[in-house]
Write a protein that holds these residues in place. Sequence first.
Motif, PDB file in Angstrom:
ATOM      1  N   ARG A  12       0.920  -1.195   0.005  1.00 48.35           N
ATOM      2  CA  ARG A  12      -0.151   0.017   0.046  1.00 48.35           C
ATOM      3  C   ARG A  12       0.866   1.168   0.179  1.00 48.35           C
ATOM      4  O   ARG A  12       0.665   2.353  -0.664  1.00 48.35           O
ATOM      5  CB  ARG A  12      -1.008   0.026   1.114  1.00 48.35           C
ATOM      6  CG  ARG A  12      -1.821   1.243   1.166  1.00 48.35           C
ATOM      7  CD  ARG A  12      -2.680   1.211   2.215  1.00 48.35           C
ATOM      8  NE  ARG A  12      -3.882   2.335   2.257  1.00 48.35           N
ATOM      9  CZ  ARG A  12      -4.257   3.026   3.477  1.00 48.35           C
ATOM     10  NH1 ARG A  12      -4.193   2.535   4.424  1.00 48.35           N
ATOM     11  NH2 ARG A  12      -5.327   3.806   3.116  1.00 48.35           N
ATOM     12  N   ALA A  13       1.853   1.113   0.716  1.00 54.80           N
ATOM     13  CA  ALA A  13       3.002   2.297   0.911  1.00 54.80           C
ATOM     14  C   ALA A  13       3.545   2.621  -0.682  1.00 54.80           C
ATOM     15  O   ALA A  13       3.442   3.671  -1.178  1.00 54.80           O
ATOM     16  CB  ALA A  13       4.042   2.225   1.893  1.00 54.80           C
ATOM     17  N   ILE A  30      -2.276   8.131   3.384  1.00 55.17           N
ATOM     18  CA  ILE A  30      -2.531   6.803   4.416  1.00 55.17           C
ATOM     19  C   ILE A  30      -2.394   7.153   6.048  1.00 55.17           C
ATOM     20  O   ILE A  30      -2.393   6.192   6.635  1.00 55.17           O
ATOM     21  CB  ILE A  30      -1.678   5.673   3.837  1.00 55.17           C
ATOM     22  CG1 ILE A  30      -0.143   6.033   4.039  1.00 55.17           C
ATOM     23  CG2 ILE A  30      -1.813   5.347   2.612  1.00 55.17           C
ATOM     24  CD1 ILE A  30       0.785   4.847   3.530  1.00 55.17           C
ATOM     25  N   CYS A  31      -1.995   8.382   6.119  1.00 57.39           N
ATOM     26  CA  CYS A  31      -2.201   8.984   7.559  1.00 57.39           C
ATOM     27  C   CYS A  31      -0.864   8.242   8.710  1.00 57.39           C
ATOM     28  O   CYS A  31      -1.404   7.867   9.679  1.00 57.39           O
ATOM     29  CB  CYS A  31      -3.434   8.703   8.220  1.00 57.39           C
ATOM     30  SG  CYS A  31      -4.955   9.257   7.621  1.00 57.39           S
ATOM     31  N   ALA A  35       8.658   9.089   7.137  1.00 55.29           N
ATOM     32  CA  ALA A  35       9.804   8.192   7.606  1.00 55.29           C
ATOM     33  C   ALA A  35       9.124   6.581   7.583  1.00 55.29           C
ATOM     34  O   ALA A  35       9.708   5.777   7.146  1.00 55.29           O
ATOM     35  CB  ALA A  35      10.236   8.249   8.985  1.00 55.29           C
ATOM     36  N   ALA A  36       7.705   6.484   7.820  1.00 55.89           N
ATOM     37  CA  ALA A  36       7.151   5.240   7.982  1.00 55.89           C
ATOM     38  C   ALA A  36       6.858   4.553   6.673  1.00 55.89           C
ATOM     39  O   ALA A  36       7.164   3.458   6.237  1.00 55.89           O
ATOM     40  CB  ALA A  36       5.803   5.438   8.647  1.00 55.89           C
ATOM     41  N   GLN A  40       8.420   1.320   4.904  1.00 54.45           N
ATOM     42  CA  GLN A  40       7.876   0.389   4.128  1.00 54.45           C
ATOM     43  C   GLN A  40       8.094  -0.032   2.805  1.00 54.45           C
ATOM     44  O   GLN A  40       8.062  -1.384   2.336  1.00 54.45           O
ATOM     45  CB  GLN A  40       6.240   0.847   4.279  1.00 54.45           C
ATOM     46  CG  GLN A  40       5.607   0.587   5.529  1.00 54.45           C
ATOM     47  CD  GLN A  40       5.686  -0.792   6.195  1.00 54.45           C
ATOM     48  OE1 GLN A  40       5.803  -1.662   5.661  1.00 54.45           O
ATOM     49  NE2 GLN A  40       5.784  -0.827   7.648  1.00 54.45           N
ATOM     50  N   VAL A  41       8.374   1.069   1.874  1.00 52.80           N
ATOM     51  CA  VAL A  41       8.870   0.921   0.694  1.00 52.80           C
ATOM     52  C   VAL A  41      10.259   0.310   0.763  1.00 52.80           C
ATOM     53  O   VAL A  41      10.661  -0.776  -0.080  1.00 52.80           O
ATOM     54  CB  VAL A  41       9.017   2.131  -0.250  1.00 52.80           C
ATOM     55  CG1 VAL A  41       9.770   1.990  -1.422  1.00 52.80           C
ATOM     56  CG2 VAL A  41       7.609   2.871  -0.211  1.00 52.80           C
TER      57      VAL A  41
END
Length: 307
Positions: A12-13, A30-31, A35-36, A40-41
């Motif tokens: 999703r990221a 995606i709130c 950095a998050a 994830q990527v």
Amino acid sequence: MKTQMPTLVSLRAFEAVARHRSFRKAADEICVTHAAVSHQVKALETSIGVKLLERTSRSVELTPAGEQYYPPIREHIQGIVKATRRIQTPEEPDVLLVQSYASFNTMWLQPRLAEFLQDNPDTRVRIVSTFEDGDYDMHRFDVGVFNAPPFDKRFDYSPLFETDIYPVCAPEALNSSNGGMPLEELSNFLLLSIPNTWNEPDDWDCWLDAAGLDRGTMKFGSIFDNYPLVREAVLNNHGISVARAPFCARDLERGRLVRPFDISVPEPGRWYLATQKERAPNPKLDTFVDWLFEQIEADPTMRLFRA
């Protein structure tokens, strides 16, 4: 060989970053934090062992592997999002569902919709945007406006309008004060675009042919999913794009965009209005359709056509 399956969170990221070409916009959507999303990527790339994105301090681009990976991931992620919304939000029989491309909705319909709602206070409208031809959500669709030939037997199609296309750029791209540039200078700029669809000719090919310019001498830049995205790139002076006349009219009037050349050509393809064949009578829908035709007929950048 056993395939290492990536997590849905990382997919999703990646899908959001690839669609927006921005970690910040993906994080906002995606709130989560910037950095998050980056984590994830990176975790996804590590998991599958393939680099998907090229990152710089100012831009995000898909690698060749990312270009191949993104379309099916986008299709399935967006399918999950739609299915989730559908079961979370029960059907609203009193709401008119209007679906079209993000370009038509944001650049043409939305600025006019307040007038319709003011004149029809008992009608509620929900705007549903799609980014691809044929991406029609039957469960969230009363009327659609699409630049696509009649091909789906579930719908009745009415010819709607045709228009012109021409290059636009940011005012900063022009060196002269008269608002134009010599045709030969176009080869100094990156030409931005979106993919052509329905086997229609490419926008740039149509315009370059009319201008008598050789495609082989041009420098082509990024390809974007939709016109709102390429518009943002042009507004930031990242290149020149071909625009649909109705969708850039307000930017031209306000001086945010300019036309470097006077040459325009008919848009490849025509626009149709689609309604479901199997539907109950709906006077509110009929009123909206009549209003839509009136607005199009009053717009000098559009031409009604007959099939």
